[in-house]
Enzyme design. Structure first.
Site, PDB file in Angstrom:
ATOM      1  N   THR A 106       0.898  -1.169   0.069  1.00 14.13           N
ATOM      2  CA  THR A 106      -0.005  -0.127   0.123  1.00 14.13           C
ATOM      3  C   THR A 106       0.977   1.077   0.059  1.00 14.13           C
ATOM      4  O   THR A 106       1.708   1.542   0.955  1.00 14.13           O
ATOM      5  CB  THR A 106      -1.013  -0.019   1.218  1.00 14.13           C
ATOM      6  OG1 THR A 106      -1.716  -1.290   1.217  1.00 14.13           O
ATOM      7  CG2 THR A 106      -1.751   1.103   1.138  1.00 14.13           C
ATOM      8  N   LYS A 182      -6.634   1.099  -3.825  1.00 14.48           N
ATOM      9  CA  LYS A 182      -6.397   0.405  -2.408  1.00 14.48           C
ATOM     10  C   LYS A 182      -6.318   1.383  -1.427  1.00 14.48           C
ATOM     11  O   LYS A 182      -7.030   1.253  -0.336  1.00 14.48           O
ATOM     12  CB  LYS A 182      -4.950  -0.337  -2.619  1.00 14.48           C
ATOM     13  CG  LYS A 182      -4.244  -0.570  -1.469  1.00 14.48           C
ATOM     14  CD  LYS A 182      -4.864  -1.671  -0.657  1.00 14.48           C
ATOM     15  CE  LYS A 182      -4.148  -2.156   0.586  1.00 14.48           C
ATOM     16  NZ  LYS A 182      -4.834  -3.211   1.158  1.00 14.48           N
ATOM     17  N   LYS A 250      -0.201   4.404   9.199  1.00 12.03           N
ATOM     18  CA  LYS A 250       0.324   4.808   7.986  1.00 12.03           C
ATOM     19  C   LYS A 250      -0.559   4.809   6.949  1.00 12.03           C
ATOM     20  O   LYS A 250      -0.670   5.734   5.974  1.00 12.03           O
ATOM     21  CB  LYS A 250       1.322   3.429   7.688  1.00 12.03           C
ATOM     22  CG  LYS A 250       1.981   3.484   6.288  1.00 12.03           C
ATOM     23  CD  LYS A 250       2.798   2.342   5.848  1.00 12.03           C
ATOM     24  CE  LYS A 250       1.819   1.222   5.666  1.00 12.03           C
ATOM     25  NZ  LYS A 250       1.425   0.908   4.077  1.00 12.03           N
TER      26      LYS A 250
END
Length: 309
Positions: A106, A182, A250
């Site tokens: 990601t 994503k 994150k």
């Protein structure tokens, strides 16, 4: 290195964590005999005992494979895999012209776009291919892949993607679109976990039996996949990190970075990000992301059960 296009490609997997291990197992089950590399050499060797090849270095894997699949945590680790660090070469140093690098992390979509161009300068193909589904689906070859890349990149992948995934979505003819989708998935995942924790916390505060609450919600319109999955961890008192709090620090950070670039407001994502940062700073960084419930004051979360669920 297979030069005959009718033969399946020689495939390598870098990073045998919860997802990468399952993906490598799925490739092996499909007959690919994958080459594998992990910083924990004993993990790679353990995998190879049942078929496949454990590589001692990234360079060795790169030289032997037509397709290199990278399943590491983030963009920084992906760059390290590609270009090396501390004097040790990455896979780019040995990958042959026309080989394919499949990026499953990601990352910021703009980083992925730039990496496709950077590898193209070296004669290498690139597939923007973030994944979703969790460890169990990885082990059974049932993950979702959100991919974007050139026709040549897809051709080079052969049947490797379908061996690992139940769904391989082709979202664009160059890198970026896979990572954008994503990022949006992670927006929802993070917000849903935060909302699930908030709901369960209110139930605990109000003295509702948490098991009964879980049973009702999972059979009502308020349910979400994340409520059903993550609140089971809370009820079991088991915060073993299947996906850690810091992953959403994150990932929601990436979501906000992408939106900030076009001045697009994301009020729920911002709040959820603050909740995960609070949980991280409070000492729960490496616990399961359901530990975000521990930031709520005045509640007692269920104690660990004897058996893990």
């Amino acid at each position: 290195m297979n030069m005959n296009s009718n033969e399946p490609p020689v495939v390598g997997v870098i990073g045998l964590g919860a997802m990468g291990m399952g993906m490598a197992q799925s490739l092996r089950r499909a007959g690919f005999a994958p080459h594998v590399f992990d910083l924990r050499s004993e993990v790679a060797q353990g995998f190879a005992k049942d078929g496949g090849v454990a590589c001692a270095s990234l360079g060795e894997l790169g030289s032997r494979c037509d397709v290199v699949i990278s399943v590491v945590v983030n963009a920084a680790q992906t760059e390290s895999v590609l270009f090396g660090e501390e004097g040790k070469g990455g896979v780019v140093s040995t990958m042959r012209t026309g080989s394919l690098f499949v990026m499953c992390s990601t990352v910021d979509p703009n980083w992925s776009v730039a990496m496709e161009a950077r590898l193209a300068e070296r004669g290498l193909l690139y597939l923007d291919a973030p994944i979703s589904g969790g460890a169990a689906k990885a082990a059974s070859g049932q993950i979702t892949m959100m991919t974007a890349g050139t026709a040549a990149a897809y051709d080079k992948a052969g049947g490797a993607l379908d061996a690992m995934a139940a769904k391989v979505y082709r979202l664009g003819d160059r890198a970026g679109a896979g990572s954008k989708v994503k990022i949006i998935n992670q927006l929802l995942a993070g917000v849903h976990i935060a909302a699930a924790a908030e709901a369960m916390a209110l139930g605990l505060r109000e003295g509702v039996d948490p098991d009964a609450l879980y049973e009702v919600i999972t059979h009502s319109a308020g349910n979400s996949w994340m409520f059903e999955n993550r609140m089971a961890h809370v009820l079991a008192g088991d915060y073993t990190p299947l996906s850690a709090v810091d992953i959403f620090v994150k990932d929601l950070g990436l979501v906000l970075d992408v939106a900030r670039a076009s001045k697009f407001p994301l009020p729920l994502s911002s709040t959820a990000h603050q909740m995960f940062m609070q949980a991280s700073t409070a000492g729960f960084a490496r616990e399961d992301d359901s530990a975000v419930i521990k930031i709520f004051p005045g509640i007692t979360v269920p104690a660990p059960k004897n058996s893990h669920s």
